[in-house]
Design a protein around this motif. Structure first.
Motif, PDB file in Angstrom:
ATOM      1  N   GLU A 146       5.910  -7.380  -1.758  1.00 44.32           N
ATOM      2  CA  GLU A 146       6.235  -7.133  -0.351  1.00 44.32           C
ATOM      3  C   GLU A 146       6.811  -5.732  -0.182  1.00 44.32           C
ATOM      4  N   ARG A 147       7.687  -5.356  -1.089  1.00 47.98           N
ATOM      5  CA  ARG A 147       8.295  -4.020  -1.010  1.00 47.98           C
ATOM      6  C   ARG A 147       7.236  -2.927  -1.208  1.00 47.98           C
ATOM      7  N   VAL A 148       6.330  -3.132  -2.165  1.00 46.38           N
ATOM      8  CA  VAL A 148       5.278  -2.143  -2.429  1.00 46.38           C
ATOM      9  C   VAL A 148       4.346  -2.038  -1.228  1.00 46.38           C
ATOM     10  N   TYR A 149       4.033  -3.181  -0.596  1.00 43.51           N
ATOM     11  CA  TYR A 149       3.189  -3.122   0.599  1.00 43.51           C
ATOM     12  C   TYR A 149       3.870  -2.315   1.703  1.00 43.51           C
ATOM     13  N   LEU A 150       5.175  -2.500   1.873  1.00 43.06           N
ATOM     14  CA  LEU A 150       5.894  -1.759   2.920  1.00 43.06           C
ATOM     15  C   LEU A 150       5.853  -0.258   2.652  1.00 43.06           C
ATOM     16  N   GLU A 151       5.840   0.132   1.376  1.00 39.86           N
ATOM     17  CA  GLU A 151       5.660   1.550   1.043  1.00 39.86           C
ATOM     18  C   GLU A 151       4.289   2.027   1.520  1.00 39.86           C
ATOM     19  N   ARG A 152       3.276   1.211   1.309  1.00 35.38           N
ATOM     20  CA  ARG A 152       1.914   1.542   1.740  1.00 35.38           C
ATOM     21  C   ARG A 152       1.850   1.642   3.265  1.00 35.38           C
ATOM     22  N   LEU A 153       2.515   0.711   3.928  1.00 34.92           N
ATOM     23  CA  LEU A 153       2.531   0.695   5.389  1.00 34.92           C
ATOM     24  C   LEU A 153       3.194   1.953   5.932  1.00 34.92           C
ATOM     25  N   GLU A 154       4.305   2.353   5.324  1.00 36.10           N
ATOM     26  CA  GLU A 154       5.002   3.560   5.781  1.00 36.10           C
ATOM     27  C   GLU A 154       4.138   4.801   5.585  1.00 36.10           C
ATOM     28  N   ALA A 155       3.388   4.841   4.492  1.00 33.33           N
ATOM     29  CA  ALA A 155       2.496   5.980   4.250  1.00 33.33           C
ATOM     30  C   ALA A 155       1.411   6.044   5.323  1.00 33.33           C
ATOM     31  N   LYS A 156       0.849   4.888   5.692  1.00 32.71           N
ATOM     32  CA  LYS A 156      -0.149   4.856   6.761  1.00 32.71           C
ATOM     33  C   LYS A 156       0.479   5.239   8.097  1.00 32.71           C
ATOM     34  N   ALA A 157       1.726   4.830   8.289  1.00 30.83           N
ATOM     35  CA  ALA A 157       2.420   5.115   9.548  1.00 30.83           C
ATOM     36  C   ALA A 157       2.577   6.626   9.753  1.00 30.83           C
ATOM     37  N   VAL A 158       2.792   7.359   8.667  1.00 26.89           N
ATOM     38  CA  VAL A 158       2.940   8.817   8.775  1.00 26.89           C
ATOM     39  C   VAL A 158       1.681   9.433   9.367  1.00 26.89           C
ATOM     40  N   ASP A 159       0.508   8.998   8.879  1.00 22.96           N
ATOM     41  CA  ASP A 159      -0.757   9.539   9.391  1.00 22.96           C
ATOM     42  C   ASP A 159      -0.989   9.130  10.851  1.00 22.96           C
TER      43      ASP A 159
ATOM     44  N   PHE B  55     -15.250  -8.404   8.131  1.00 26.69           N
ATOM     45  CA  PHE B  55     -15.189  -7.055   8.701  1.00 26.69           C
ATOM     46  C   PHE B  55     -13.971  -6.915   9.614  1.00 26.69           C
ATOM     47  N   ILE B  56     -13.703  -7.932  10.403  1.00 24.54           N
ATOM     48  CA  ILE B  56     -12.518  -7.898  11.279  1.00 24.54           C
ATOM     49  C   ILE B  56     -11.252  -7.817  10.438  1.00 24.54           C
ATOM     50  N   ASP B  57     -11.226  -8.533   9.326  1.00 27.92           N
ATOM     51  CA  ASP B  57     -10.067  -8.467   8.430  1.00 27.92           C
ATOM     52  C   ASP B  57      -9.809  -7.033   7.978  1.00 27.92           C
ATOM     53  N   VAL B  58     -10.883  -6.313   7.650  1.00 28.92           N
ATOM     54  CA  VAL B  58     -10.745  -4.923   7.222  1.00 28.92           C
ATOM     55  C   VAL B  58     -10.140  -4.073   8.346  1.00 28.92           C
ATOM     56  N   LEU B  59     -10.603  -4.298   9.573  1.00 22.74           N
ATOM     57  CA  LEU B  59     -10.053  -3.561  10.719  1.00 22.74           C
ATOM     58  C   LEU B  59      -8.574  -3.886  10.915  1.00 22.74           C
ATOM     59  N   LEU B  60      -8.240  -5.145  10.795  1.00 24.02           N
ATOM     60  CA  LEU B  60      -6.842  -5.561  10.966  1.00 24.02           C
ATOM     61  C   LEU B  60      -5.945  -4.936   9.905  1.00 24.02           C
ATOM     62  N   ILE B  61      -6.391  -5.022   8.661  1.00 24.61           N
ATOM     63  CA  ILE B  61      -5.576  -4.552   7.541  1.00 24.61           C
ATOM     64  C   ILE B  61      -5.367  -3.045   7.593  1.00 24.61           C
ATOM     65  N   ASN B  62      -6.447  -2.307   7.825  1.00 28.16           N
ATOM     66  CA  ASN B  62      -6.395  -0.849   7.691  1.00 28.16           C
ATOM     67  C   ASN B  62      -6.064  -0.098   8.972  1.00 28.16           C
ATOM     68  N   SER B  63      -6.310  -0.717  10.112  1.00 25.09           N
ATOM     69  CA  SER B  63      -6.142   0.012  11.374  1.00 25.09           C
ATOM     70  C   SER B  63      -5.171  -0.649  12.339  1.00 25.09           C
ATOM     71  N   ILE B  64      -5.444  -1.895  12.683  1.00 27.23           N
ATOM     72  CA  ILE B  64      -4.731  -2.512  13.803  1.00 27.23           C
ATOM     73  C   ILE B  64      -3.299  -2.876  13.459  1.00 27.23           C
TER      74      ILE B  64
ATOM     75  N   GLN C  30      -1.742  -0.552  -3.780  1.00 27.09           N
ATOM     76  CA  GLN C  30      -0.679   0.463  -3.771  1.00 27.09           C
ATOM     77  C   GLN C  30      -0.033   0.567  -5.148  1.00 27.09           C
ATOM     78  N   LEU C  31       0.186  -0.571  -5.777  1.00 28.21           N
ATOM     79  CA  LEU C  31       0.801  -0.609  -7.106  1.00 28.21           C
ATOM     80  C   LEU C  31      -0.046   0.178  -8.103  1.00 28.21           C
ATOM     81  N   LYS C  32      -1.354  -0.063  -8.072  1.00 29.57           N
ATOM     82  CA  LYS C  32      -2.262   0.620  -9.008  1.00 29.57           C
ATOM     83  C   LYS C  32      -2.264   2.131  -8.761  1.00 29.57           C
ATOM     84  N   LYS C  33      -2.370   2.527  -7.504  1.00 29.20           N
ATOM     85  CA  LYS C  33      -2.493   3.948  -7.167  1.00 29.20           C
ATOM     86  C   LYS C  33      -1.193   4.711  -7.384  1.00 29.20           C
TER      87      LYS C  33
END
Length: 425
Positions: A152-165, A339-348, A403-406
């Motif tokens: 959960e913590r690692v995902y929030l790091e990923r979310l914050e990185a997306k939020a910057v963009d 496909f909708i899942d991808v939109l939700l996860i990465n964009s919405i 996020q963990l892998k990258k």
């Protein structure tokens, strides 16, 4: 023996030092009152430490290097940010470091106080023969609750990185959130191969024009196909391509629009259902059928409602075509749940988070709940993690593992990872 600075950080941060009294290289006793705060950005490694060195109480920063001479390799002698370093922590003491007044900065040689077994576990973790990840043969070592919290913590790091963009886009569009959504969705509908072309075109359009054209599916489809580069330059016969092109040329003249994407679109290595023609038509349908889409997406916390809002199909022509040239058996081409899942996860969902953060009311728990309700993604990295006997149950897990892998595994930041930390302990 190979040592990296992250091991020094780990030993200092978590107090993994032998209990015997610490001394500087000049034999002055060191008493640690406060280790300081680990700095992840430019500047000294630990801020606001409090130490007693000899009889003097010091408050300031701590800098760490594998070799003391790295101070000069990193040009710290020319950087005022390092003027307030009160202790230099090193693994190898190969040179004294002086302040501007020529006094020696107190130095602690960490290898004299490190636990041999701890060092051995660290070395074994990082120096094993080449593997996919360093802890490949030991993963996982956390209990389910601990692992869940870490992911959960690692995902929030990923979310914050997306939020910057996304926040950059918000400023570019002068806080037109509908315009930001359109750009993100265009990128999403382009999928991996055509995302850059769709996104570039979307960024070249004033979203007010998309609002105007949304009343007519044909006009909106013609315009999107035009700016995405899907229309022929010269049409010699009367067909759907020529009709769209005529409409596109008319709209460009009417609204004085002259820009379109310059990135060529890819059909090769793309499944027909993902051809840019199909995805562009579905995007046009979405903005024809769903006015005020941003407001509707933001207002709901129901995954089912989100699916209904985003489930659209192509225009009639594309029911019997994948390209302009060739007819195919009739098929209603709806966007799939995956496909909708991808939109939700990465964009919405990242956009939803940014908007709530902008309002000062980020509902992180609601967002995490939505992610946990979305099926796990399928890709090569997740497939590999599946072989590690870890339960991957939802999209939160898959996003966190990506996020963990990258950001951890590929960078060998094992000591900053809860899993690597446990192995070394």
């Amino acid at each position: 023996m190979s040592i990296r600075e992250d091991f020094l950080y780990y030993v200092w941060k978590f107090g993994k030092l032998h209990l015997q009294p610490l001394e500087t290289t000049q034999k002055e006793p060191i008493e640690i009152i406060n280790l300081g705060t680990h700095n992840q950005h430019a500047g000294p490694d630990f801020f606001n430490a409090r130490l007693r060195i000899g009889r003097q109480l010091w408050a300031g920063n701590v800098e760490m290097h594998v070799n003391a001479a790295d101070w000069f390799v990193h040009n710290h002698e020319n950087d005022a940010n390092y003027d307030n370093v009160i202790l230099h922590v090193v693994w190898n003491h190969d040179i004294d470091i002086h302040r501007k007044d020529n006094s020696v900065i107190p130095t602690l040689v960490l290898k004299n106080y490190s636990d041999a077994a701890l060092l051995q576990r660290y070395q074994h973790l990082l120096n094993t023969p080449k593997q996919w990840i360093s802890c490949e043969n030991k993963f996982p070592v956390l209990h389910h609750f601990e692992l869940e919290n870490w992911l959960e913590r690692v995902y929030l790091e990923r979310l914050e990185a997306k939020a910057v963009d996304i926040e950059k886009l918000v400023k570019e569009t002068k806080y037109d959130w509908e315009a930001v959504l359109f750009r993100l969705l265009a990128k999403g509908f382009g999928l991996k191969l055509n995302s850059d072309a769709f996104y570039e075109a979307a960024c070249l359009v004033d979203f007010s024009l998309i609002r105007k054209l949304g009343a007519s599916q044909f006009s909106l489809e013609a315009f999107l196909f035009g700016i995405f580069g899907l229309l022929s330059q010269e049409v010699t016969q009367e067909n759907y391509d020529s009709l769209l092109r005529q409409e596109y040329v008319y709209l460009c003249r009417k609204y004085e629009h002259t820009k379109k994407a310059n990135i060529p679109l890819q059909f090769f290595r793309t499944r027909p259902a993902n051809f840019p023609t199909i995805r562009a038509s579905q995007l046009a349908t979405l903005y024809h059928q769903r006015s005020h889409l941003f407001s509707k997406l933001i207002a709901t916390t129901s995954l089912n409602v989100l699916y209904k809002l985003l489930q659209v199909e192509t225009s009639t022509f594309w029911q019997t075509h994948y390209t302009f040239e060739k007819q195919s058996p009739k098929r209603i081409k709806k966007v799939s749940k995956t496909f909708i899942d991808v939109l939700l996860i990465n964009s919405i969902l990242p956009l939803k988070y940014c908007y709530e953060k902008y309002l000062g009311k980020p509902d992180v728990e609601s967002l995490l709940s939505l992610l946990r309700a979305i099926s796990p993604e399928k890709n090569a990295i997740i497939q590999k993690f599946n072989t590690k006997k870890i339960d991957i149950e939802n999209a939160l897990h898959t996003q966190a593992l990506l996020q963990l892998k990258k950001s951890y595994c590929d960078q060998q930041k094992c000591l900053e990872c809860a899993i690597g930390n446990r192995i070394v302990k």
